[in-house]
Design an enzyme around this catalytic site. Structure first.
Site, PDB file in Angstrom:
ATOM      1  CD  GLN A   1     -22.756 101.800  31.501  1.00  0.00           C
ATOM      2  OE1 GLN A   1     -22.150 101.094  32.288  1.00  0.00           O
ATOM      3  NE2 GLN A   1     -23.773 102.549  31.864  1.00  0.00           N
TER       4      GLN A   1
ATOM      5  CB  SER B   1     -14.789 100.336  31.728  1.00  0.00           C
ATOM      6  OG  SER B   1     -15.580 100.460  32.879  1.00  0.00           O
ATOM      7  CG  LEU B   2     -19.127  95.942  30.568  1.00  0.00           C
ATOM      8  CD1 LEU B   2     -19.578  95.025  31.695  1.00  0.00           C
ATOM      9  CD2 LEU B   2     -20.302  96.490  29.788  1.00  0.00           C
TER      10      LEU B   2
ATOM     11  NE  ARG C   1     -17.508  96.581  36.716  1.00  0.00           N
ATOM     12  CZ  ARG C   1     -17.463  97.498  35.751  1.00  0.00           C
ATOM     13  NH1 ARG C   1     -18.495  97.646  34.937  1.00  0.00           N
ATOM     14  NH2 ARG C   1     -16.389  98.256  35.588  1.00  0.00           N
TER      15      ARG C   1
ATOM     16  CG  HIS D   1     -13.792 103.740  35.924  1.00  0.00           C
ATOM     17  ND1 HIS D   1     -13.359 102.506  36.341  1.00  0.00           N
ATOM     18  CD2 HIS D   1     -14.570 103.522  34.835  1.00  0.00           C
ATOM     19  CE1 HIS D   1     -13.847 101.580  35.518  1.00  0.00           C
ATOM     20  NE2 HIS D   1     -14.582 102.172  34.605  1.00  0.00           N
TER      21      HIS D   1
ATOM     22  CD  GLN E   1     -12.822  97.540  35.501  1.00  0.00           C
ATOM     23  OE1 GLN E   1     -13.984  97.484  35.905  1.00  0.00           O
ATOM     24  NE2 GLN E   1     -12.407  96.891  34.427  1.00  0.00           N
TER      25      GLN E   1
END
Length: 305
Positions: A13, A90-91, A115, A193, A242
């Site tokens: 992102q 991440s994503l 998500r 996170h 995660q």
């Protein structure tokens, strides 16, 4: 076609922009079919939002995450090459899983849409924050965090001297001030996170348990452990953890370099990861695939003659 010593990496992102993918859409029937599948899967015109905006809606996490996944997968399919390893920030780990044949594209799209919504809903708007801190050692940041009687965590270890913290807004801004260096609050809708994402992690875990996941066709270097995973069970477990854990990008890239990967290809909108890799693995070759021109240039470089 497999490329030895080449790893594909996929952005997360923050790389989104209105109009991304439009030039690729115009020249590729396969990409147009992928966009149509995305619209059908979500039951809404994601393609229209990606191409036309408005930017405020595209920036909403539940829209941003499927949009970046869509563009990244579209670029990977158009590139038509299979690397020897994958990783995602991440994503981007979901894009990497699709590229490695571990998760079906439509399934991945549906789960990242959820998500994004779960993460957006986990903390009331304005209660959390994410701040990038530049030019400060990890130890100094962790020491500043330890002084707080509030929820603050290291969200991203992006590169040496590039760390993102996340948590309760006041405490997060206070840590950035104490740590020194240059700091910048990120324009995101939630403190990703961090431990404040616990509710989102629990909700997503149920969806991931129900998701069909296969063994990756190539090693996938994950975020939470910065190690190559080769089984569906390992991949699923890493994706679950995660949400509240740090993205250990610096370690993951170093591990890939140590394992013999000399070339990194960023596949997706923007070139953020290429810049980070330049600071982590200085001797590595780096390419970026974000449009038809960079796609053609990368193919020519990887497949000379």
């Amino acid at each position: 076609m497999s490329l030895a010593q080449v790893a594909f990496v996929f952005p997360g992102q923050g790389s989104q922009q209105v109009g991304m993918g439009a030039d690729l859409y115009a020249v590729s029937e396969e990409v147009r079919e992928l966009f149509a599948l995305a619209d059908r899967t979500l039951g809404s015109p994601l393609s229209k939002l990606v191409f036309e905006g408005p930017e405020e809606r595209l920036r909403l996490t539940e829209n941003t995450q499927p949009a970046i996944l869509l563009i990244s997968v579209a670029l990977h399919r158009a590139l038509g090459l299979q690397p020897a390893a994958v990783a995602g920030h991440s994503l981007g780990e979901y894009s990497a899983a699709v590229a490695a044949g571990a998760i079906d594209f439509a399934d991945a799209l549906a789960v990242v849409h959820k998500r994004g919504r779960y993460m957006q809903e986990a903390v009331p708007d304005g209660d959390g924050a994410m701040v990038a801190i530049l030019g400060v050692e990890e130890e100094a940041i962790r020491a500043a965090i330890a002084e707080q009687d509030a929820a603050v965590d290291v969200a991203n270890y992006n590169a040496p001297g590039n760390i993102v913290i996340a948590g309760e807004r006041a405490a997060t801004l206070r840590v950035a001030e104490i740590a020194g260096g240059k700091s910048r609050e990120l324009a995101v809708s939630a403190p990703f996170h961090s431990r404040l994402m616990a509710a989102a992690e629990q909700r997503l875990a149920r969806d991931l348990d129900a998701l069909a996941i296969a063994d990756p066709s190539v090693p996938l270097y994950n975020n939470v452990d910065a190690v190559p995973v080769t089984s569906a069970a390992e991949l699923r477990d890493g994706l679950k953890r995660q949400v509240t854990r740090s993205v250990r990008w610096t370690e993951a890239v170093r591990r890939m370099a140590d394992d013999g990967f000399t070339t990194f290809v960023e596949v997706g909108p923007g070139n953020v990861l290429s810049g980070l890799i330049r600071r982590i693995a200085r001797d590595a070759r780096r390419f970026n695939v974000s449009d038809p021109a960079s796609l053609a240039a990368t193919r020519s470089a990887l497949l000379p003659g």
